[in-house]
Each structure stands twice: as C-alpha cells, then as structure tokens.
Design a protein around this motif. Sequence first.
Motif, mmCIF file in Angstrom:
data_model
loop_
_atom_site.group_PDB
_atom_site.id
_atom_site.type_symbol
_atom_site.label_atom_id
_atom_site.label_comp_id
_atom_site.label_asym_id
_atom_site.label_seq_id
_atom_site.Cartn_x
_atom_site.Cartn_y
_atom_site.Cartn_z
ATOM 1 N N LYS A 11 -27.888 -40.401 -95.178
ATOM 2 C CA LYS A 11 -29.097 -41.013 -95.737
ATOM 3 C C LYS A 11 -29.551 -40.288 -96.999
ATOM 4 N N LEU A 12 -29.392 -38.971 -97.000
ATOM 5 C CA LEU A 12 -29.751 -38.201 -98.196
ATOM 6 C C LEU A 12 -28.858 -38.583 -99.365
ATOM 7 N N ARG A 13 -27.566 -38.708 -99.120
ATOM 8 C CA ARG A 13 -26.639 -39.109 -100.195
ATOM 9 C C ARG A 13 -26.984 -40.500 -100.720
ATOM 10 N N ASP A 14 -27.289 -41.414 -99.828
ATOM 11 C CA ASP A 14 -27.670 -42.760 -100.260
ATOM 12 C C ASP A 14 -28.902 -42.709 -101.153
ATOM 13 N N TYR A 15 -29.859 -41.865 -100.783
ATOM 14 C CA TYR A 15 -31.083 -41.710 -101.571
ATOM 15 C C TYR A 15 -30.758 -41.149 -102.954
ATOM 16 N N LEU A 16 -29.892 -40.142 -103.018
ATOM 17 C CA LEU A 16 -29.533 -39.533 -104.301
ATOM 18 C C LEU A 16 -28.855 -40.546 -105.217
ATOM 19 N N VAL A 17 -27.970 -41.348 -104.646
ATOM 20 C CA VAL A 17 -27.285 -42.371 -105.447
ATOM 21 C C VAL A 17 -28.285 -43.397 -105.966
ATOM 22 N N LYS A 18 -29.169 -43.845 -105.072
ATOM 23 C CA LYS A 18 -30.162 -44.848 -105.456
ATOM 24 C C LYS A 18 -31.061 -44.347 -106.578
ATOM 25 N N LYS A 19 -31.439 -43.079 -106.514
ATOM 26 C CA LYS A 19 -32.364 -42.503 -107.496
ATOM 27 C C LYS A 19 -31.626 -41.861 -108.680
ATOM 28 N N GLN A 20 -30.308 -41.968 -108.676
ATOM 29 C CA GLN A 20 -29.478 -41.415 -109.756
ATOM 30 C C GLN A 20 -29.712 -39.910 -109.935
ATOM 31 N N ILE A 21 -29.696 -39.223 -108.809
ATOM 32 C CA ILE A 21 -29.816 -37.767 -108.784
ATOM 33 C C ILE A 21 -28.418 -37.196 -108.572
ATOM 34 N N ASP A 22 -27.965 -36.370 -109.478
ATOM 35 C CA ASP A 22 -26.587 -35.877 -109.418
ATOM 36 C C ASP A 22 -26.372 -34.869 -108.296
ATOM 37 N N ILE A 23 -27.312 -33.938 -108.154
ATOM 38 C CA ILE A 23 -27.179 -32.873 -107.157
ATOM 39 C C ILE A 23 -28.530 -32.611 -106.520
ATOM 40 N N ALA A 24 -28.519 -32.411 -105.211
ATOM 41 C CA ALA A 24 -29.708 -31.927 -104.505
ATOM 42 C C ALA A 24 -29.468 -30.477 -104.128
ATOM 43 N N LEU A 25 -30.459 -29.649 -104.417
ATOM 44 C CA LEU A 25 -30.395 -28.233 -104.059
ATOM 45 C C LEU A 25 -31.564 -27.961 -103.112
ATOM 46 N N ILE A 26 -31.263 -27.844 -101.831
ATOM 47 C CA ILE A 26 -32.288 -27.682 -100.804
ATOM 48 C C ILE A 26 -32.357 -26.213 -100.405
ATOM 49 N N THR A 27 -33.538 -25.601 -100.576
ATOM 50 C CA THR A 27 -33.673 -24.166 -100.333
ATOM 51 C C THR A 27 -34.685 -23.808 -99.247
ATOM 52 N N ASN A 28 -35.496 -24.748 -98.801
ATOM 53 C CA ASN A 28 -36.414 -24.485 -97.691
ATOM 54 C C ASN A 28 -35.581 -24.313 -96.412
ATOM 55 N N PRO A 29 -35.650 -23.143 -95.746
ATOM 56 C CA PRO A 29 -34.804 -22.913 -94.565
ATOM 57 C C PRO A 29 -34.988 -23.959 -93.472
ATOM 58 N N THR A 30 -36.219 -24.461 -93.314
ATOM 59 C CA THR A 30 -36.456 -25.475 -92.291
ATOM 60 C C THR A 30 -35.765 -26.782 -92.647
ATOM 61 N N ASN A 31 -35.791 -27.153 -93.912
ATOM 62 C CA ASN A 31 -35.097 -28.372 -94.333
ATOM 63 C C ASN A 31 -33.586 -28.206 -94.252
ATOM 64 N N ILE A 32 -33.097 -27.017 -94.535
ATOM 65 C CA ILE A 32 -31.662 -26.755 -94.365
ATOM 66 C C ILE A 32 -31.279 -26.954 -92.903
ATOM 67 N N TYR A 33 -32.113 -26.458 -92.010
ATOM 68 C CA TYR A 33 -31.859 -26.647 -90.577
ATOM 69 C C TYR A 33 -31.869 -28.134 -90.217
ATOM 70 N N ILE A 101 -25.452 -31.455 -116.142
ATOM 71 C CA ILE A 101 -25.938 -32.236 -115.003
ATOM 72 C C ILE A 101 -27.116 -33.061 -115.497
ATOM 73 N N GLY A 102 -27.134 -34.334 -115.125
ATOM 74 C CA GLY A 102 -28.235 -35.185 -115.563
ATOM 75 C C GLY A 102 -29.529 -34.851 -114.847
ATOM 76 N N THR A 103 -29.520 -34.985 -113.516
ATOM 77 C CA THR A 103 -30.737 -34.784 -112.732
ATOM 78 C C THR A 103 -30.436 -33.916 -111.518
ATOM 79 N N LEU A 104 -31.286 -32.926 -111.314
ATOM 80 C CA LEU A 104 -31.172 -32.017 -110.177
ATOM 81 C C LEU A 104 -32.383 -32.209 -109.277
#
Length: 368
Positions: A11-33, A101-104
């Motif tokens: 679902k995250l990948r689908d969201y990134l494609v839809k919003k034309q985001i090249d890379i997501a960098l997730i650093t909140n430990p709870t969100n990583i979990y 990278i276009g959008t991070l």
Amino acid sequence: MSSIYELRLHKLRDYLVKKQIDIALITNPTNIYFFTGFHSNPHERFMALIVDIGSARESMIVPGLDLEAAQQHSFVRDVIPCSDSENPYALLKDKVGRTRIGTLGLEKKAISLHRVEQLQTLFPDVHYTDIEPFIIQERLVKSEQDLVSIRRAIDIAEKVLEITVQKVRVGMMEQELAAELEYKMRMFGGDKPAFESIILTGKRSSLPHGKPGAYPIQENDFLLFDFGVYAGGFCSDITRTFLIGEGTKEQETIYETVLTANLAAIQAVKVGTPYGVIDQTGRGVIEAKGYGAYFNNRIGHGLGLDVHEDPSINGENKMLIEPGHVFTIEPGIYLPTLGGVRIEDDVYVQPNGQVEVLTRYPKQLRRL
C-alpha cells in the motif's frame, strides 16, 4: 498468504507511485516497526527504512548492534548495518545509487534539521514531501493481529491493577505503589510501562500528569491510578480512581459525575460521527454539574503502537469515527483544593461498527 507487513508495504508503494514520490525514507522507529515488524530504539544513531519505487525490494539501515535482531524480526530482508564509526549517509547514498532524485518522502514530525541538511548534501536538487499523514491514516485502522496485542496489554494492566489495589494501606507512599505496579507488569508478561505511571493521592490527584512521590496515602483521600502496559508492540492505557475510607458527599458527587460523563461519551461513539461529539457529550455532563472549569483537557486520544496517537479527541475535531479505530475516553474533574477523579477506558470500533469497551475493570466507586 501475504503477511501484514507485505500488505502494508504494498500500500505504501502504491501511494508513492500515485503521488510521484521516488523514495520514502522512514526514520520513526514506531513506523519502521509498523511496516517491518522490527522495533528498536536507536537513540542518537541513524536508522531508516528505504522504499525506492525504482527498486523491487525495500532496504533498512540499522545500527550495527541491532543487525542480528533486525535479521530475525524484520520482514525486510535487505538489512545494512552501520557501525558507530561509519557515516550512515554514505551508506544511504551507496544504497540509493544516484544523487538525482525528484521527490523524497519524509515524516515531517520525525525528521530533524540536522538530518535534512545531510540529505540536502547527498541529493542537492531534491524536493521533500511529507508522507506522515498517509502513515497516520494507515495506522488508525487496527488489524485483528493488532487487537490481539492490545487486548493482551489491557489484560495485563487490569490484573496488575487489582493486585496492587489490594496492597493499598493508609501511610503507604505513592512511589511505593508505583514501584509495585511496574514490578508486577513485568511479572505478568508486559515488556515495560507504556508511559511513566501516574499514582497520586489527596490533593495531588488533581494533577493530570503528576508524578508519584514520597506522599503518604491518608484517610478520606482520592487515590488515582493512570498507567498502561506495553506488550507485543502495543499499548494499553487505563485510569481508575478510588476513595480511601468513607470520604465526603462532595467527593462522591464528583466521582459519579465523572462516571456519568464517561458512560455518556461512550454512548456517543458511532461510526460516521465526528470525534468532537465524544468530547462535547462527556464535557456537557460535567458542565451541567457546575464542574466545567475543572475539566481542562481533551477527553481522549488514539491508542495503538504509541500510547498517544491520532485521533485527538477534542471538541473541535471533525474527523469521522470509522471501524477499526482504537482510542481512549477519559473525562475528569480536577479540584486543586480537594483532588481529582479520572475514569479512562480503551474503546474499539469493530469492523461491523459495534462499539466495544476493551477495558473491563469495574468503574463503580470503590472505597479502600
């Protein structure tokens, strides 16, 4: 059969494609979990989940001392260790493999200015966008697996509360009870307190976020317990208030007013209704009894991987209640000259829209 983490990442990948985001960098430990099944507190060290729509697989950079745990628990198999002497941003640059990278996508509330400056050095022309609202929305709806852990955290909390309450004696210190409570949490299988336990007596019970100290329990005092258990990645949060001895008629009136507000607010929970209605309903009961000035905080908050998460249940919140949401309802009256009463429950809106009060510890006034 797909794992819950695979579905979340999809679902995250689908969201990134839809919003034309090249890379997501997730650093909140709870969100990583949430996306990987691996939880760690990296302290000052860098840790990140990298989701690159140009790559077929996700990656993680973790502190070197967490490598084994990440390999054991993370759904993401590409785990890159970073020793204390290495530059994590150099590892990130090597992993991404390009500087244009276009959008991070970043979590705006989690990222520091220092880290943004490091990223700007790596990717000088990048555009940043906030992906945190999407993650928050995904975390709002709890899965059946999530509910198993939440129920367990609540069950431990309620067992611990009853055992601790039975030990209450006049002359005991607040901090003695807090130590007993948190010791029992671990004995019953909790990983740790969900937050710093609040046990307050007498006039100090009017402090919504007071800290237990060397204050003795006395006859005719309120005794307030507000605590939670962290177990299996999820939190519980419960508050119950007791009366030492007989007390006064005013104390009984205050307690019954808070209980009525708690029950009315729970009755106001309906799918499609704004969250603000819950606060307005409970607050209305307290105001009608003349205690409105002594209830000066919101009536509740979301509950899950964090003990405080969305939604904020305040009178102005127009967000609609939906199936799958878990949150607290905790009205209170706090009189500095007498003490305070708070009654807090954890509430779940089932997939069929039925409202379930997950906390089952009795709420009728109990004298110790």
